[in-house]
Design a protein around this motif. Structure first.
Motif, mmCIF file in Angstrom:
data_model
loop_
_atom_site.group_PDB
_atom_site.id
_atom_site.type_symbol
_atom_site.label_atom_id
_atom_site.label_comp_id
_atom_site.label_asym_id
_atom_site.label_seq_id
_atom_site.Cartn_x
_atom_site.Cartn_y
_atom_site.Cartn_z
ATOM 1 N N ALA A 8 -5.907 7.979 9.820
ATOM 2 C CA ALA A 8 -5.132 6.743 9.900
ATOM 3 C C ALA A 8 -5.226 5.962 8.595
ATOM 4 O O ALA A 8 -4.227 5.421 8.108
ATOM 5 C CB ALA A 8 -5.613 5.899 11.072
ATOM 6 N N LYS A 9 -6.430 5.920 8.028
ATOM 7 C CA LYS A 9 -6.611 5.208 6.757
ATOM 8 C C LYS A 9 -5.815 5.881 5.642
ATOM 9 O O LYS A 9 -5.183 5.217 4.828
ATOM 10 C CB LYS A 9 -8.095 5.162 6.406
ATOM 11 C CG LYS A 9 -8.409 4.355 5.187
ATOM 12 C CD LYS A 9 -9.892 4.274 4.940
ATOM 13 C CE LYS A 9 -10.185 3.476 3.695
ATOM 14 N NZ LYS A 9 -11.618 3.412 3.404
ATOM 15 N N LEU A 10 -5.830 7.194 5.619
ATOM 16 C CA LEU A 10 -5.069 7.943 4.618
ATOM 17 C C LEU A 10 -3.568 7.711 4.791
ATOM 18 O O LEU A 10 -2.835 7.558 3.809
ATOM 19 C CB LEU A 10 -5.402 9.433 4.725
ATOM 20 C CG LEU A 10 -4.770 10.344 3.690
ATOM 21 C CD1 LEU A 10 -5.291 10.000 2.302
ATOM 22 C CD2 LEU A 10 -5.065 11.791 4.028
ATOM 23 N N LEU A 11 -3.119 7.674 6.045
ATOM 24 C CA LEU A 11 -1.705 7.434 6.316
ATOM 25 C C LEU A 11 -1.291 6.042 5.848
ATOM 26 O O LEU A 11 -0.246 5.878 5.204
ATOM 27 C CB LEU A 11 -1.424 7.591 7.811
ATOM 28 C CG LEU A 11 -0.009 7.289 8.267
ATOM 29 C CD1 LEU A 11 0.959 8.311 7.697
ATOM 30 C CD2 LEU A 11 0.071 7.251 9.771
ATOM 31 N N ILE A 12 -2.098 5.047 6.140
ATOM 32 C CA ILE A 12 -1.780 3.677 5.729
ATOM 33 C C ILE A 12 -1.769 3.558 4.205
ATOM 34 O O ILE A 12 -0.895 2.898 3.628
ATOM 35 C CB ILE A 12 -2.772 2.680 6.370
ATOM 36 C CG1 ILE A 12 -2.516 2.604 7.874
ATOM 37 C CG2 ILE A 12 -2.659 1.307 5.733
ATOM 38 C CD1 ILE A 12 -3.540 1.815 8.638
ATOM 39 N N GLN A 13 -2.702 4.209 3.540
ATOM 40 C CA GLN A 13 -2.729 4.164 2.077
ATOM 41 C C GLN A 13 -1.493 4.826 1.482
ATOM 42 O O GLN A 13 -0.907 4.321 0.525
ATOM 43 C CB GLN A 13 -3.992 4.839 1.552
ATOM 44 C CG GLN A 13 -5.243 4.044 1.757
ATOM 45 C CD GLN A 13 -6.492 4.792 1.330
ATOM 46 O OE1 GLN A 13 -6.444 5.997 1.080
ATOM 47 N NE2 GLN A 13 -7.617 4.076 1.251
ATOM 48 N N SER A 14 -1.077 5.958 2.044
ATOM 49 C CA SER A 14 0.101 6.637 1.503
ATOM 50 C C SER A 14 1.375 5.836 1.777
ATOM 51 O O SER A 14 2.270 5.781 0.934
ATOM 52 C CB SER A 14 0.211 8.051 2.068
ATOM 53 O OG SER A 14 0.459 8.013 3.447
ATOM 54 N N LEU A 15 1.446 5.190 2.942
ATOM 55 C CA LEU A 15 2.615 4.362 3.237
ATOM 56 C C LEU A 15 2.678 3.141 2.326
ATOM 57 O O LEU A 15 3.755 2.775 1.842
ATOM 58 C CB LEU A 15 2.602 3.922 4.703
ATOM 59 C CG LEU A 15 3.002 4.983 5.723
ATOM 60 C CD1 LEU A 15 2.835 4.443 7.140
ATOM 61 C CD2 LEU A 15 4.426 5.437 5.506
ATOM 62 N N SER A 16 1.532 2.511 2.078
ATOM 63 C CA SER A 16 1.538 1.339 1.194
ATOM 64 C C SER A 16 1.868 1.731 -0.244
ATOM 65 O O SER A 16 2.545 0.990 -0.961
ATOM 66 C CB SER A 16 0.200 0.611 1.261
ATOM 67 O OG SER A 16 -0.826 1.405 0.728
ATOM 68 N N LYS A 17 1.424 2.908 -0.669
ATOM 69 C CA LYS A 17 1.753 3.382 -2.021
ATOM 70 C C LYS A 17 3.254 3.672 -2.132
ATOM 71 O O LYS A 17 3.891 3.316 -3.132
ATOM 72 C CB LYS A 17 0.955 4.638 -2.340
ATOM 73 C CG LYS A 17 1.201 5.169 -3.743
ATOM 74 C CD LYS A 17 0.631 6.553 -3.924
ATOM 75 C CE LYS A 17 -0.715 6.521 -4.573
ATOM 76 N NZ LYS A 17 -1.213 7.869 -4.890
ATOM 77 N N ALA A 18 3.829 4.286 -1.106
ATOM 78 C CA ALA A 18 5.263 4.575 -1.126
ATOM 79 C C ALA A 18 6.086 3.290 -1.041
ATOM 80 O O ALA A 18 7.132 3.170 -1.694
ATOM 81 C CB ALA A 18 5.623 5.512 0.019
ATOM 82 N N TYR A 19 5.614 2.316 -0.244
ATOM 83 C CA TYR A 19 6.361 1.061 -0.105
ATOM 84 C C TYR A 19 6.281 0.215 -1.372
ATOM 85 O O TYR A 19 7.176 -0.590 -1.641
ATOM 86 C CB TYR A 19 5.857 0.270 1.097
ATOM 87 C CG TYR A 19 6.772 -0.852 1.505
ATOM 88 C CD1 TYR A 19 8.006 -0.589 2.085
ATOM 89 C CD2 TYR A 19 6.427 -2.177 1.288
ATOM 90 C CE1 TYR A 19 8.853 -1.606 2.452
ATOM 91 C CE2 TYR A 19 7.273 -3.206 1.643
ATOM 92 C CZ TYR A 19 8.486 -2.916 2.233
ATOM 93 O OH TYR A 19 9.338 -3.922 2.579
ATOM 94 N N ALA A 20 5.246 0.392 -2.159
ATOM 95 C CA ALA A 20 5.123 -0.351 -3.417
ATOM 96 C C ALA A 20 6.241 0.028 -4.382
ATOM 97 O O ALA A 20 6.634 -0.782 -5.234
ATOM 98 C CB ALA A 20 3.763 -0.094 -4.047
ATOM 99 N N ALA A 21 6.771 1.232 -4.253
ATOM 100 C CA ALA A 21 7.857 1.678 -5.125
ATOM 101 C C ALA A 21 9.231 1.216 -4.639
ATOM 102 O O ALA A 21 10.236 1.469 -5.296
ATOM 103 C CB ALA A 21 7.838 3.201 -5.231
ATOM 104 N N THR A 22 9.289 0.547 -3.505
ATOM 105 C CA THR A 22 10.555 0.074 -2.951
ATOM 106 C C THR A 22 11.086 -1.084 -3.797
ATOM 107 O O THR A 22 10.315 -1.970 -4.180
ATOM 108 C CB THR A 22 10.345 -0.400 -1.501
ATOM 109 O OG1 THR A 22 9.795 0.671 -0.745
ATOM 110 C CG2 THR A 22 11.641 -0.840 -0.867
#
Length: 114
Positions: A8-22
C-alpha cells in the motif's frame, strides 16, 4: 511490516509521483471536483442530522453538486493533452461547453426547486 502495508505504501508513493507530473490546470480541475463532491457529502450529512423537510431543495443541492462534478470530469478529459480522442478540440471550446452545460444544468435545478 506486513506485506500488504508495504504494498500500500509503495502504491501511494507511485501514485503521488505520477500525480506530481500532472499539469497544473488538471490539478485545479481535480480540486474543483473534490470540492463539489465534498459539498454534496456535507449536504447529505446535514440532511441526515437535521432532516429533509424541503426535500426538493435537498435533491436540488445534491444533484447540482454531483452534476457539476461530472461536468468538470468531462472538462478534465477534454483538456488533457494525453487524451488522443480530443486532440483537435481547443481548450477554449471545451471550457465553453462546460460553461454552457453548467448553465443548462442549473436552469433545470432552479426549475426543480419550484
Amino acid at each position: 511490516m506486513p506485506k500488504a502495508a508495504g504494498d500500500a505504501k509503495l502504491l501511494i508513493q507511485s501514485l503521488s509521483k505520477a500525480y506530481a507530473a500532472t499539469p497544473t490546470n488538471l490539478k485545479i480541475i481535480d480540486l474543483y471536483v473534490v470540492f463539489a463532491v465534498a459539498t454534496a457529502v456535507v449536504q447529505v450529512v446535514y440532511m441526515g442530522v437535521v432532516g429533509s423537510f424541503p426535500f426538493n431543495s435537498f435533491l436540488s443541492g445534491v444533484l447540482s453538486c454531483i452534476g457539476t462534478a461530472v461536468l468538470a470530469v468531462c472538462l478534465r478529459i477534454q483538456v488533457n493533452k494525453d487524451n488522443k480522442e480530443f486532440k483537435d478540440l481547443a481548450p477554449e471550446r471545451a471550457f465553453a461547453d462546460f460553461v454552457l452545460c453548467n448553465l443548462v444544468l442549473h436552469l433545470v435545478i432552479m426549475n426543480f426547486l419550484g
